[in-house]
Design an enzyme around this catalytic site. Sequence first.
Site, PDB file in Angstrom:
ATOM      1  N   ALA A 126       9.306 -15.796  -2.228  1.00  0.00           N
ATOM      2  CA  ALA A 126       9.519 -17.233  -2.044  1.00  0.00           C
ATOM      3  C   ALA A 126      10.913 -17.541  -2.599  1.00  0.00           C
ATOM      4  CB  ALA A 126       8.443 -18.017  -2.772  1.00  0.00           C
ATOM      5  N   SER A 184      12.509 -23.168  -9.879  1.00  0.00           N
ATOM      6  CA  SER A 184      11.752 -22.051  -9.318  1.00  0.00           C
ATOM      7  C   SER A 184      10.562 -22.595  -8.537  1.00  0.00           C
ATOM      8  CB  SER A 184      11.292 -21.109 -10.435  1.00  0.00           C
ATOM      9  OG  SER A 184      10.807 -19.914  -9.900  1.00  0.00           O
ATOM     10  N   ASN A 185       9.579 -21.751  -8.261  1.00  0.00           N
ATOM     11  CA  ASN A 185       8.375 -22.166  -7.532  1.00  0.00           C
ATOM     12  C   ASN A 185       7.196 -21.344  -8.037  1.00  0.00           C
ATOM     13  OD1 ASN A 185       8.025 -19.690  -5.852  1.00  0.00           O
ATOM     14  ND2 ASN A 185      10.073 -20.262  -5.173  1.00  0.00           N
ATOM     15  N   PRO A 186       5.957 -21.742  -7.677  1.00  0.00           N
ATOM     16  CA  PRO A 186       4.785 -21.082  -8.296  1.00  0.00           C
ATOM     17  C   PRO A 186       4.382 -19.742  -7.685  1.00  0.00           C
ATOM     18  CG  PRO A 186       4.186 -23.167  -7.229  1.00  0.00           C
ATOM     19  CD  PRO A 186       5.551 -22.845  -6.784  1.00  0.00           C
ATOM     20  N   SER A 187       5.216 -19.096  -6.895  1.00  0.00           N
ATOM     21  CA  SER A 187       4.820 -17.806  -6.304  1.00  0.00           C
ATOM     22  C   SER A 187       4.428 -16.820  -7.403  1.00  0.00           C
ATOM     23  CB  SER A 187       5.978 -17.235  -5.486  1.00  0.00           C
ATOM     24  OG  SER A 187       5.721 -15.880  -5.190  1.00  0.00           O
TER      25      SER A 187
END
Length: 396
Positions: free
Chosen positions: A273, A206-209
Amino acid sequence: MARVLVAATGGVAAIKVPHLLRLLRAAGHEVRVLATPRALEFVTPLSLAVAAGGEVATEEAWFRPDGRALHIELARFADVVLVAPATADALAKAALGLADDLLSATLLAGAKRVAWAPAMNQAMWLAPQTQAHVERLKALGHAVFGPAYGPLAAVGEGEGWGRMLEPEELVERLHAFLTPKDLQGLRLLVSAGPTREYLDPVRFLSNPSSGRMGYAVAEAARDRGAEVVLVTGPTCLPDPWGVEVVRVESALEMRDRLRERYPWAQGVVMAAAVADYRPAEVLAEKEPKVEAERTLRLVPNPDILKELGQEKGDKVLVGFAMETGEGLERAKGKLWRKNLDLIVLNWVNREGVGFGSPENEVVLLLKDGRILELPRMSKRQVADRILDFVKEFWQA
Ligand code: CTP
């Protein structure tokens, strides 16, 4: 910002009025406060006066020794009267146009806008008389915020409809009520947050959005009168009121939900994102770790926005470009490749903006070649600037 008269009537929720007054002042509003004799059985005049930063308008002070009448003065002062908490009795008087106390007289004396935050026992709220009065007030253009469902104040009453909305939400609702409805009629699809690409039931990429930018767009559009569907990846943010929220996890799921709603929408703001890749295989069982190096095989996810751009028609499409360097040329490339009207360029590695932060610093690139570099501002303000262009293209 507005001049707000907060009028407290008799209910235990009156104890929340000092907090409400402080929040309104912190949001930049000029406030005055009125309290009925029953309200003053729950909250003291001094705590109201301190929170409002000025005297409390009470029944005793209605007619001044110098001949001035407080109901006229207050009605002229207020851009909006927020009756919070509002009893069934106060609603009924206003619906009928009675004017035998300071509050009802102020409302009848030409208060420009009126909003109600009812707080009462569920049976009283649901009584046909109260409901008829509420309908009458709505027909007069008044707003009614809540009540919420939850524990009721009186002993032994359990839960029900009748709690006053919390002060934080009342401030948001009031802001929405006062916002001009320049996007009325617009059906807007907004995406937000990260996606999760599972390897097995407990591991994902995943990503930090945080989702904040997309949620800000959804909330600002709602306040301006648009009908909004928010398709969001996992976030810690509460569902915004007045918006249909569709929660998803993976990019494929996000694509499916967005495509389902795409024919309905007149505009899309794609702030999610989306993970560009997903694991080639998803294991049904959790895989035990092994003490060795591993290679993960990834396959590309569909570019959702590009797909939507291929069936654009006369819809307005807005994308985001997350870049680390200068990024202007890369963002322009994305604007054309994805067939967008507007792309919002922001940076991943700048201090205090971007992922998770309440602020953003962006450049707007429009399809007609205009480039607008915006100073650092709240995500909500950025959202409004984006929506100004959505409106321009929608109405073109
Ligand atoms: N986007 C999308 N589907 C993807 C990837 C991105 O719809 N699989 C959308 C994003 O929501 C954003 C825009 O496309 O509005 C640009 O995203 P960004 O990650 O900056 O660009 P990419 O096209 O993924 O290009 P790159 O990662 O190479 O910079």
